[in-house]
Design an enzyme around this catalytic site. Sequence first.
Site, PDB file in Angstrom:
ATOM      1  N   MET A 145      -6.153  33.069-129.348  1.00  0.00           N
ATOM      2  CA  MET A 145      -7.610  33.236-129.289  1.00  0.00           C
ATOM      3  C   MET A 145      -7.975  34.007-128.049  1.00  0.00           C
ATOM      4  O   MET A 145      -7.447  33.778-126.983  1.00  0.00           O
ATOM      5  CB  MET A 145      -8.260  31.866-129.203  1.00  0.00           C
ATOM      6  CG  MET A 145      -9.760  31.915-129.056  1.00  0.00           C
ATOM      7  SD  MET A 145     -10.564  32.208-130.576  1.00  0.00           S
ATOM      8  CE  MET A 145     -10.057  30.762-131.497  1.00  0.00           C
ATOM      9  N   CYS A 146      -8.898  34.922-128.216  1.00  0.00           N
ATOM     10  CA  CYS A 146      -9.351  35.677-127.065  1.00  0.00           C
ATOM     11  C   CYS A 146     -10.850  35.842-127.151  1.00  0.00           C
ATOM     12  O   CYS A 146     -11.437  35.696-128.208  1.00  0.00           O
ATOM     13  CB  CYS A 146      -8.729  37.072-127.043  1.00  0.00           C
ATOM     14  SG  CYS A 146      -6.940  37.025-127.058  1.00  0.00           S
ATOM     15  N   GLY A 147     -11.449  36.163-126.010  1.00  0.00           N
ATOM     16  CA  GLY A 147     -12.835  36.586-125.994  1.00  0.00           C
ATOM     17  C   GLY A 147     -12.831  38.094-125.803  1.00  0.00           C
ATOM     18  O   GLY A 147     -12.274  38.581-124.814  1.00  0.00           O
TER      19      GLY A 147
ATOM     20  N   ASN B  96      -8.330  40.042-131.064  1.00  0.00           N
ATOM     21  CA  ASN B  96      -8.478  38.596-131.105  1.00  0.00           C
ATOM     22  C   ASN B  96      -7.930  38.161-132.450  1.00  0.00           C
ATOM     23  O   ASN B  96      -8.674  38.044-133.419  1.00  0.00           O
ATOM     24  CB  ASN B  96      -9.953  38.220-130.960  1.00  0.00           C
ATOM     25  CG  ASN B  96     -10.174  36.733-131.133  1.00  0.00           C
ATOM     26  OD1 ASN B  96      -9.291  35.936-130.860  1.00  0.00           O
ATOM     27  ND2 ASN B  96     -11.354  36.368-131.605  1.00  0.00           N
TER      28      ASN B  96
END
Length: 592
Positions: free
Chosen positions: A1-3, A76
């Site tokens: 997960m990334c922003g 993401n």
Amino acid sequence: MCGIFCLLSRSAAPEGRDQAVLEPLQRRGPDSSRDVSVTGTDSGYRCLFSAHVLHMRGLLTPQPLQDAAGNVLLWNGEIFGGLPVDPDQNDTAVLSQRLQACGTAAEILSVLSAVRGPWAFVYHQRAAECLWFGRDFFGRRSLLWSFAAGTMTLTSVAAHSPASDPRSWQEVPAAGVFRVDLKEFARSDSVSLEIFPWDHPNIPSTSPESLPIYCLVETNPAGLAMSAPVPPLNESLPASSPDPPTESRLSVRDLDELLAGSARPDEAKRLIRVLSEAVRRRVQAPPPLAGSASVAVLFSGGIDSMVLAALADRHVPAQHPIDLLNVAFRLQEPKNHNKKRNKDSPNSGPTAPRTFSPFDVPDRLTGRAGLEELRGLNPERRWNFVEINVTPEELQEARRQRIRHLVLPLDSVLDDSIGCAIWFAARGAGTVMEDGGPRPFTSSAKVVLTGIGADEQLAGYSRHRVRFQAAGLRALLAELSMELGRISSRNLGRDDRVVGDQGKEARFPYLDEDVVSHLSSLPVWLKADLSLPRGVGEKLLLRSAARQLGLGPSAVLPKRAVQFGSRVAKMEDRREKASDKCRRLLTGFWLK
Ligand SMILES: *[C@@H]1O[C@H](CO)[C@@H](O)[C@H](O)[C@H]1NC(C)=O
Ligand SMILES: *[C@@H]1O[C@H](CO)[C@@H](O)[C@H](O)[C@H]1NC(C)=O
């Protein structure tokens, strides 16, 4: 997960972005944060890329990832299949290499449509001077956009702030992949997007009335499309019309008799096979810290979460615990309740609790029963049943500080209830029972499995029964097909934002491409039989699978939505309708 975040503007425009989104982006990706800025060679545009990475496995790969040719990738996503990724390779790096090797649009589309797994991405293709972005076919990762004169912002998560009108945010439709010609952008006030749509009948609309101003979308002139990872729904109908509904509740034994006589045992085996593989791909997590779990399940004890827990048990090494996250919002003590009199009151049988326990909501009770079933299934495993108890004060505080930002741009009473329930559940802070007493416990599992998608595909909602009773199987099919098309904008973006805020990753085994392909190819009457009573007829195929997995009474629990099972909906004004706009989500600035 990334922003991930990208601000596209004219190079003449003043630098600067709304700082309010930075914090929620960083919470999604606490392990590395970086900005990269790119300007057009002679044309007047600027792209600011900002990425915040949550490290899940392998070596940490910081983003934005810039290759030797100067292309920039924000990813993401998780590649669970479709493109080969060796165990010592990183999927972000692999994708970046594959995209770098692409020249034409068709090549880029073929790389992206090969990926199996959830994703949202932004990609600056330097030589062609264009910006690509989009979400996977189901929209399992969040991506929002907002437009103003001469700017476009893309971000995983937004925020209420004095600097922007919350109404300017929208979810990027999971309708295909978009491309902006940056040279043309620099010359015009609005942003022209070309869409490369998924070739599937149920994709969300990008018709002009559903789009914000300053944004024009047209289908790419070459007519190129992304090849969809799943086939359309099987619409065949049975030769004879099904029986009218019966009213009674059935028991586990009735279910077994019913299943024994049908062709479903084999179908259930096939479903277990694909679903088990989908769970396996999603629990391949880093080895956990000694004694703690790397995998958690959002757990109500209902059939969807029970099946996920039973399958996770097959693939998570036996010496590792599995966390079962069970959320409850405090019940009001009944008005006429009197603790002293309670044990003599006529309607308290031997099993009735003697004292009122404010967190014994329906999902807590089914959760405890489910825990016992899982213990029976695998007594060796440590199952951490995490009782997450939320008071009205905590709820208000978390909503004000965090949840109302995460739910954005959704805004209904239902989004508020579900967003709050999932946020607290995913946080995983509560107690576990040990030697008769509760011990404070916080789940550290970064992978959070959720059961979303089972009801949409196997006719689990009560509205399916209503449709079926009113207008038959054909109407039910139309409903199911519509629901899978809108699951991105209804649920998945929101759930991804809410879980991601805990620095954890939501994973959706029922929405694995192979699972959906399998279920879509089956005729509807094998998946559900709504002439049978509640607790059996809906999701019949999954119930049959649950019995084969060795599950008992949980296999015949009727559907209970999380907002009711956790009682979060009870905490608020009961006269509200689920679809009403929720005033609790708004702020001072925009509340009129
Ligand atoms: C790639 O790196 C990112 C960031 O470090 C990480 O979250 C992801 O799990 C890695 N993927 C693989 C397949 O190792
Ligand atoms: C739809 O289901 C019917 C009945 O099982 C089957 O014969 C047919 O092949 C299926 N169609 C597709 C496209 O999978």
